[in-house]
Design an enzyme around this catalytic site. Sequence first.
Site, PDB file in Angstrom:
ATOM      1  N   ARG A  53       0.830  -1.208   0.000  1.00 29.28           N
ATOM      2  CA  ARG A  53       0.000   0.000   0.000  1.00 29.28           C
ATOM      3  C   ARG A  53       0.863   1.257   0.000  1.00 29.28           C
ATOM      4  NH1 ARG A  53      -2.548   2.537   4.233  1.00 29.28           N
ATOM      5  NH2 ARG A  53      -2.317   0.743   5.618  1.00 29.28           N
ATOM      6  N   TYR A 105     -12.613  18.162 -17.537  1.00 29.70           N
ATOM      7  CA  TYR A 105     -13.278  16.882 -17.338  1.00 29.70           C
ATOM      8  C   TYR A 105     -14.335  17.017 -16.253  1.00 29.70           C
ATOM      9  CZ  TYR A 105     -14.107  12.101 -15.823  1.00 29.70           C
ATOM     10  OH  TYR A 105     -14.708  10.926 -15.446  1.00 29.70           O
ATOM     11  N   ASP A 178      -3.387  18.978 -15.809  1.00 30.24           N
ATOM     12  CA  ASP A 178      -3.913  17.720 -16.332  1.00 30.24           C
ATOM     13  C   ASP A 178      -3.482  17.642 -17.791  1.00 30.24           C
ATOM     14  OD1 ASP A 178      -5.384  15.666 -17.479  1.00 30.24           O
ATOM     15  OD2 ASP A 178      -7.233  16.139 -16.406  1.00 30.24           O
ATOM     16  N   LYS A 203      -6.054   6.292 -20.088  1.00 29.35           N
ATOM     17  CA  LYS A 203      -6.239   6.769 -21.447  1.00 29.35           C
ATOM     18  C   LYS A 203      -4.998   6.496 -22.316  1.00 29.35           C
ATOM     19  CE  LYS A 203     -10.209   8.378 -19.910  1.00 29.35           C
ATOM     20  NZ  LYS A 203     -10.103   8.381 -18.443  1.00 29.35           N
TER      21      LYS A 203
END
Length: 381
Positions: A53, A105, A178, A203
Site C-alpha cells: 500500500r 473533465y 492535467d 487513457k
Amino acid sequence: MKTNRPLAPETLAAQALGFIDPENGALVPPIHSATTFERPPGGIVGPGYNYTRTDNPTYAQVEALLARLEGGEEALVLASGMSAVTAPFLALGPGDHVVVQDVLYWGVRAWLNDFATHWGLKVQYVSAGDLDALRAAMRPGETKLVWVETPANPLWNVVDIAAAAEIAHAAGARLAVDSTVATPVLTRPLEHGADLVMHSATKFLNGHSDVLAGALITARDDDFWQRIRMVRKDLGMVIGPQEAWLLLRGMRTLHIRVRKACENALAIAQAMQAHPKVTHVLYPGLPDHPGHAVAARQMQGGFSGMLSIRVAGGKEAALETMRRMAVFTSATSLGGTESLAEHRRSTEGPDSPVPDDLIRLAVGIEATEDLIEDLTQALDF
C-alpha cells in the site's frame, strides 16, 4: 554498452528504461504481486519495500519511466485518474483557496463541488485560458493550488502553461496541469513551469482500454509531494501490481500510438470543416482555433487525438449521426487503439456546459480513410 548521447524518450519507453533482469536476462519486467516484504529484526520500518500500500517494485518500474518522460523528479501511480486528481487537493488543508478552470473533465468539477468544499476547501472557477481572469482570482498567501487542463475536455480550449505558472507562483501557489490528452509525447508541462502533472493513465498512457490507473509527476520532492504520498498510502489509492505492469507494457508503444492518433485527428478535423452538416470543428491543430498559436508553441509533434464536432440540427441530429456510425464506437473514454464517439451532454447531465449538438471524437489508430468515410456517411442523412 553506453551510448554517447542521452536516449530519446521513445527509446526509453520502448525499452522500459532498458530493463534487463539481472538474474536471468529477461527483457520484460516481472510482476511483483507480494503485498508484504521482509523487514529487519524488530519490525522497524526502514528504506526499501515494506508493504504494497506504500510501494511495490512493479509500481517503481512504471514510476521511473513516467518521471523520465515528463522530466520530473518523482512520479506516483494511483488507482485511477480521479485518484490522481483528488490526491493533491486532499493534501491541502481546510480554508485553502484553489483556482480551477471552468470547462474541464466533468468528474473533476463534480468532485470539487460535492466533496472538496465540505471540509472547507475554497474553490473558485475561472475561464480556461483567460489569463486576466486567472490573475484576478489569485489570493496571495491564501491560494495554494491552480488546476488547469490543456487541451481541455471536451471543448479543447488551450491554456498557456508558462503564463499560468508565472501567475500562480507570483501568488505563492503551485500549478498542476492535467496533461492526459497531450501526453508527454506532445507536451512536458514541467518544462513550462508547472509543479505537478496529472494523467488519467487509463487513457493514452495505457492505450489499450484495459487498465484503470492514474499518475502524478512532480518537479521536485518537497513537503507537499510527501503529503501527496501520504494521501495515496493512507487512503489506499494504490494501483494493483498487475495493472501497473499492464500500464508499463502499454507505454512501450506510447509514442507510435499518439503520433498516429494525432495524424488521424488532424485529417478528420480538416475533412469535417468542409462538411455542410458540421457547424464547428473544435481542434487546436486548426489555424482558426483560438488557442492554436499557444498550442503550436507548447505542443510538439501534434495536437492530440481528440476533437469535437458540432452538428447542424441540434441534439437530435447529433444523436442520429452517432446512431449511423459503423467504425466509431459509441462509448466513454479515450486514448485507446479504437476510435470512440460520445454525446457528452447526455453523459454529463443537464448541468453540463457542453452544447447539446456536440459529439466528442476520441480518435484511435485505424486507417485514416476508414474513419473519415464513417463520419461522412453518418452525417449524410
